[in-house]
Design an enzyme around this catalytic site. Structure first.
Site, PDB file in Angstrom:
ATOM      1  NE  ARG A  95      -3.877  -1.960   2.242  1.00  0.00           N
ATOM      2  CZ  ARG A  95      -5.043  -2.037   1.602  1.00  0.00           C
ATOM      3  NH1 ARG A  95      -5.496  -1.017   0.903  1.00  0.00           N
ATOM      4  NH2 ARG A  95      -5.770  -3.142   1.689  1.00  0.00           N
ATOM      5  CG  HIS A 113      10.340  -1.205  -6.294  1.00  0.00           C
ATOM      6  ND1 HIS A 113       8.961  -1.237  -6.272  1.00  0.00           N
ATOM      7  CD2 HIS A 113      10.698  -1.145  -7.598  1.00  0.00           C
ATOM      8  CE1 HIS A 113       8.513  -1.198  -7.529  1.00  0.00           C
ATOM      9  NE2 HIS A 113       9.542  -1.136  -8.345  1.00  0.00           N
ATOM     10  N   GLY A 147       6.213  10.196  -3.173  1.00  0.00           N
ATOM     11  CA  GLY A 147       5.936   9.632  -4.493  1.00  0.00           C
ATOM     12  C   GLY A 147       5.823   8.113  -4.429  1.00  0.00           C
ATOM     13  CG  ASP A 149       7.892   2.148  -5.735  1.00  0.00           C
ATOM     14  OD1 ASP A 149       7.923   1.938  -4.514  1.00  0.00           O
ATOM     15  OD2 ASP A 149       7.140   1.532  -6.507  1.00  0.00           O
TER      16      ASP A 149
HETATM   17  C1  GRF Z   1       9.047  -8.312  -2.619  1.00  0.00           C
HETATM   18  O1  GRF Z   1       9.654  -8.614  -3.860  1.00  0.00           O
HETATM   19  C2  GRF Z   1       8.802  -6.842  -2.470  1.00  0.00           C
HETATM   20  O2  GRF Z   1       9.803  -6.043  -2.990  1.00  0.00           O
HETATM   21  C3  GRF Z   1       7.535  -6.703  -3.286  1.00  0.00           C
HETATM   22  O3  GRF Z   1       6.762  -7.827  -2.920  1.00  0.00           O
HETATM   23  C4  GRF Z   1       7.632  -8.888  -2.552  1.00  0.00           C
HETATM   24  C5  GRF Z   1       7.257  -9.324  -1.172  1.00  0.00           C
HETATM   25  O4  GRF Z   1       7.823 -10.558  -0.856  1.00  0.00           O
HETATM   26  N1  GRF Z   1       6.894  -5.438  -3.078  1.00  0.00           N
HETATM   27  P1  GRF Z   1       7.745 -11.168   0.603  1.00  0.00           P
HETATM   28  O5  GRF Z   1       6.314 -10.967   1.119  1.00  0.00           O
HETATM   29  O6  GRF Z   1       8.749 -10.477   1.460  1.00  0.00           O
HETATM   30  O7  GRF Z   1       8.051 -12.626   0.424  1.00  0.00           O
END
Ligand code: GRF
Length: 200
Positions: A95, A113, A147, A149
């Protein structure tokens, strides 16, 4: 010792990596609480490691993003983490955080990310990299600003896109790298090796 709160929405493999690293005798950080926006599978990792967790769902805040942000911030403050002494780690938290929350914790508020930002921001970074025909993508750990990301980049690691990669296969390879990078960044923030930018 750096006290961290980890925010999650899903399976929580990044959270699990942080919890495991934090248990090493020489760890410069500890995870004091886990917060989620829903009753997701990843919360079991907190329980397994004896770390308290709580859920603050936007649905329980009558459509007000500010009220949701305040409830989430209040939960975090209860564990003694604030803008001057702790760290909030968004690790698979799906979120956009509201402005009042960001104003309170940033720059002691970081996100991981699954792309090499500024390429492929947003919720479908892996799918977008494949759709664009990228031959390389990766992972970025950055400070959260208002923003999507866009905040200052702390660390990145590239991952090659292989011929015939599915979204799931590529994301799993990214996550293998991501977990290690995130743990290293949190350690480096804890020891002062990685300075955070000044508060905006
Ligand atoms: C990760 O790749 C994170 O960057 C992305 O969702 C994934 C979450 O993985 N936003 P987890 O829940 O930590 O296994």
């Amino acid at each position: 010792m750096l006290d961290t709160v980890v925010l999650i929405s899903g399976g929580g493999s990044n959270l699990k990596a942080l919890l495991t690293a934090a248990e090493q005798p020489d760890s410069p950080f500890r995870v004091v609480a886990v917060a989620a926006d829903n009753f997701c599978d990843g919360l079991c990792h907190a329980a397994d490691h004896g770390v308290p967790s709580f859920v603050v769902s936007p649905k329980d805040h009558s459509g007000s993003r500010a009220a949701w942000g305040e409830a989430l911030a209040a939960g975090i403050r209860e564990y003694g983490v604030n803008a001057s002494n702790g760290l909030v780690v968004s690790a698979g938290f799906m979120r956009i955080l509201p402005p009042n929350f960001i104003a309170e914790f940033s720059p002691r508020l970081i996100n991981t990310h699954p792309a090499l930002l500024p390429n492929f921001p947003g919720a479908h970074a892996v799918r977008d990299a494949l759709a664009a025909g990228a031959t390389e993508t990766g992972v970025t750990v950055h400070v959260i600003d208002e923003g999507v990301d866009t905040g200052p980049i702390i660390a990145q690691h590239a991952v090659p896109v292989l011929e015939g990669d599915s979204e799931e296969e590529l994301h799993e390879r990214i996550k293998t790298v991501e977990r290690q990078l995130l743990v290293n960044v949190v350690k480096d923030i804890a020891t002062g090796k990685q300075p955070l930018p000044p508060q905006p």
